[in-house]
Design a protein around this motif. Structure first.
Motif, PDB file in Angstrom:
ATOM      1  N   ILE A  21      42.786  14.097 -29.862  1.00 15.76           N
ATOM      2  CA  ILE A  21      42.188  13.361 -28.709  1.00 15.76           C
ATOM      3  C   ILE A  21      41.262  13.801 -28.202  1.00 15.76           C
ATOM      4  O   ILE A  21      40.212  13.749 -27.779  1.00 15.76           O
ATOM      5  CB  ILE A  21      43.386  14.053 -27.331  1.00 15.76           C
ATOM      6  N   PHE A  22      40.588  11.974 -28.099  1.00 12.24           N
ATOM      7  CA  PHE A  22      38.888  11.659 -27.779  1.00 12.24           C
ATOM      8  C   PHE A  22      39.275  11.818 -26.541  1.00 12.24           C
ATOM      9  O   PHE A  22      39.636  11.152 -25.589  1.00 12.24           O
ATOM     10  CB  PHE A  22      38.709  10.764 -28.513  1.00 12.24           C
ATOM     11  N   SER A  23      37.805  12.587 -25.724  1.00 10.33           N
ATOM     12  CA  SER A  23      38.302  11.867 -23.749  1.00 10.33           C
ATOM     13  C   SER A  23      38.457  10.965 -23.522  1.00 10.33           C
ATOM     14  O   SER A  23      38.317  10.031 -22.260  1.00 10.33           O
ATOM     15  CB  SER A  23      36.678  13.354 -23.145  1.00 10.33           C
ATOM     16  N   ILE A  24      37.756   9.634 -24.325  1.00 10.80           N
ATOM     17  CA  ILE A  24      37.481   8.677 -23.828  1.00 10.80           C
ATOM     18  C   ILE A  24      38.637   7.779 -25.056  1.00 10.80           C
ATOM     19  O   ILE A  24      38.697   7.699 -25.709  1.00 10.80           O
ATOM     20  CB  ILE A  24      35.927   7.502 -23.955  1.00 10.80           C
ATOM     21  N   ASN A  25      39.650   7.249 -23.902  1.00 13.08           N
ATOM     22  CA  ASN A  25      40.904   6.516 -24.501  1.00 13.08           C
ATOM     23  C   ASN A  25      41.932   6.132 -23.170  1.00 13.08           C
ATOM     24  O   ASN A  25      41.675   6.032 -22.023  1.00 13.08           O
ATOM     25  CB  ASN A  25      42.158   7.807 -25.221  1.00 13.08           C
ATOM     26  N   ASP A  26      42.561   5.609 -24.306  1.00 11.56           N
ATOM     27  CA  ASP A  26      43.227   4.012 -23.357  1.00 11.56           C
ATOM     28  C   ASP A  26      44.742   4.444 -23.804  1.00 11.56           C
ATOM     29  O   ASP A  26      45.001   4.226 -25.174  1.00 11.56           O
ATOM     30  CB  ASP A  26      43.870   2.869 -23.276  1.00 11.56           C
ATOM     31  N   MET A  27      45.829   4.653 -22.861  1.00  4.42           N
ATOM     32  CA  MET A  27      47.232   4.913 -23.224  1.00  4.42           C
ATOM     33  C   MET A  27      48.340   3.367 -22.886  1.00  4.42           C
ATOM     34  O   MET A  27      47.180   3.549 -20.913  1.00  4.42           O
ATOM     35  CB  MET A  27      47.596   6.293 -23.593  1.00  4.42           C
ATOM     36  N   GLY A  28      48.629   3.910 -23.567  1.00  7.45           N
ATOM     37  CA  GLY A  28      49.892   2.292 -22.745  1.00  7.45           C
ATOM     38  C   GLY A  28      50.966   2.282 -23.485  1.00  7.45           C
ATOM     39  O   GLY A  28      51.595   2.925 -24.370  1.00  7.45           O
ATOM     40  N   TRP A  29      51.720   1.297 -23.486  1.00  6.47           N
ATOM     41  CA  TRP A  29      53.395   0.639 -23.449  1.00  6.47           C
ATOM     42  C   TRP A  29      53.340  -0.816 -24.030  1.00  6.47           C
ATOM     43  O   TRP A  29      52.672  -1.537 -23.156  1.00  6.47           O
ATOM     44  CB  TRP A  29      53.903   1.135 -22.149  1.00  6.47           C
ATOM     45  N   TYR A  30      53.698  -0.483 -25.331  1.00  6.60           N
ATOM     46  CA  TYR A  30      53.932  -2.304 -25.269  1.00  6.60           C
ATOM     47  C   TYR A  30      55.121  -2.314 -26.122  1.00  6.60           C
ATOM     48  O   TYR A  30      56.472  -0.708 -25.818  1.00  6.60           O
ATOM     49  CB  TYR A  30      53.225  -2.184 -26.800  1.00  6.60           C
TER      50      TYR A  30
ATOM     51  N   CYS B 174      54.341   3.395 -27.997  1.00  8.80           N
ATOM     52  CA  CYS B 174      53.330   3.965 -27.380  1.00  8.80           C
ATOM     53  C   CYS B 174      52.445   3.820 -28.028  1.00  8.80           C
ATOM     54  O   CYS B 174      52.041   3.644 -28.808  1.00  8.80           O
ATOM     55  CB  CYS B 174      53.636   5.487 -26.909  1.00  8.80           C
ATOM     56  N   ASN B 175      51.341   3.704 -27.643  1.00  9.91           N
ATOM     57  CA  ASN B 175      50.124   3.401 -28.005  1.00  9.91           C
ATOM     58  C   ASN B 175      48.987   4.471 -27.599  1.00  9.91           C
ATOM     59  O   ASN B 175      49.212   4.036 -26.099  1.00  9.91           O
ATOM     60  CB  ASN B 175      49.743   1.429 -27.828  1.00  9.91           C
ATOM     61  N   TYR B 176      48.077   4.755 -28.325  1.00  7.34           N
ATOM     62  CA  TYR B 176      47.253   5.372 -27.944  1.00  7.34           C
ATOM     63  C   TYR B 176      45.799   4.671 -29.106  1.00  7.34           C
ATOM     64  O   TYR B 176      45.664   4.281 -30.149  1.00  7.34           O
ATOM     65  CB  TYR B 176      46.977   6.802 -28.575  1.00  7.34           C
ATOM     66  N   ARG B 177      44.466   4.714 -27.916  1.00  4.10           N
ATOM     67  CA  ARG B 177      43.183   3.933 -28.545  1.00  4.10           C
ATOM     68  C   ARG B 177      42.197   5.157 -28.313  1.00  4.10           C
ATOM     69  O   ARG B 177      42.066   5.526 -26.778  1.00  4.10           O
ATOM     70  CB  ARG B 177      43.370   2.603 -27.894  1.00  4.10           C
ATOM     71  N   GLY B 178      41.973   5.578 -28.844  1.00  2.80           N
ATOM     72  CA  GLY B 178      40.820   6.737 -28.513  1.00  2.80           C
ATOM     73  C   GLY B 178      39.289   6.274 -28.791  1.00  2.80           C
ATOM     74  O   GLY B 178      39.465   6.093 -30.416  1.00  2.80           O
ATOM     75  N   ARG B 179      37.821   6.863 -28.576  1.00  4.26           N
ATOM     76  CA  ARG B 179      36.866   6.962 -29.137  1.00  4.26           C
ATOM     77  C   ARG B 179      35.770   8.113 -29.176  1.00  4.26           C
ATOM     78  O   ARG B 179      35.371   8.461 -28.137  1.00  4.26           O
ATOM     79  CB  ARG B 179      36.440   5.920 -29.146  1.00  4.26           C
ATOM     80  N   SER B 180      34.978   8.508 -29.960  1.00  2.00           N
ATOM     81  CA  SER B 180      34.084   9.824 -29.478  1.00  2.00           C
ATOM     82  C   SER B 180      33.103   9.175 -28.414  1.00  2.00           C
ATOM     83  O   SER B 180      33.137   7.692 -28.390  1.00  2.00           O
ATOM     84  CB  SER B 180      33.667   9.935 -30.581  1.00  2.00           C
ATOM     85  N   ILE B 181      32.299   9.559 -28.057  1.00  2.67           N
ATOM     86  CA  ILE B 181      31.127   9.471 -26.791  1.00  2.67           C
ATOM     87  C   ILE B 181      30.175   9.234 -27.802  1.00  2.67           C
ATOM     88  O   ILE B 181      29.419   8.457 -27.403  1.00  2.67           O
ATOM     89  CB  ILE B 181      31.101   9.974 -25.693  1.00  2.67           C
ATOM     90  N   PHE B 182      30.260   9.126 -29.234  1.00  6.31           N
ATOM     91  CA  PHE B 182      28.927   8.833 -30.017  1.00  6.31           C
ATOM     92  C   PHE B 182      29.370   8.144 -30.830  1.00  6.31           C
ATOM     93  O   PHE B 182      28.260   7.761 -31.665  1.00  6.31           O
ATOM     94  CB  PHE B 182      28.894  10.475 -31.157  1.00  6.31           C
ATOM     95  N   SER B 183      30.208   7.068 -30.851  1.00  4.26           N
ATOM     96  CA  SER B 183      30.579   6.064 -31.558  1.00  4.26           C
ATOM     97  C   SER B 183      31.752   5.160 -31.135  1.00  4.26           C
ATOM     98  O   SER B 183      32.441   4.616 -30.133  1.00  4.26           O
ATOM     99  CB  SER B 183      31.986   6.872 -33.080  1.00  4.26           C
TER     100      SER B 183
END
Length: 121
Positions: free
Chosen positions: A28-37, A95-104
């Protein structure tokens, strides 16, 4: 890899309530959005609600005032409390997860398997 496990769907009468849960596991990346569609039969998938890692929330107009999204970062879990449910809310909820590294700047997106919510008398 990130895995999502959803729970909480089912049959409810109009005016009733349900709570959906989605637990994320893996990297799990520390920068992430989670949501419901959700996707109703013969309709396109649409955003219901989302919440960022900073707890900013976004709701579809059709659910504002009835649904509440929240998250427990310690459990990597997002919840969708659905109140005053209507037949028009009947759909498969994803459920939806979008995440990224702080380096990317590249986002990783993952979808859950979906859980059916049926609102009917």
């Amino acid at each position: 890899q990130v895995q999502l496990v959803e729970s909480g769907g089912g049959l409810v009468q109009p005016g009733g309530s349900l709570r959906l849960s989605c637990a994320a596991s893996g990297n799990i990346f520390s920068i992430n959005d989670m949501g419901w569609y959700r996707q109703a039969p013969e309709k396109q998938r649409e955003l219901v609600a989302s919440i960022s890692s900073g707890d900013s929330t976004n709701y579809a107009d059709s659910v504002k005032g009835r649904f509440t999204i929240s998250r427990d970062n310690a459990k990597n879990t997002v919840y969708l409390q659905m109140n005053s449910l209507k037949p028009g809310d009947t759909a498969v909820y994803y459920c939806n997860y979008r995440g990224r590294s702080i380096f990317s700047s590249r986002w990783l997106e993952v979808w859950g398997q979906g859980t059916l919510v049926t609102v009917s008398s």
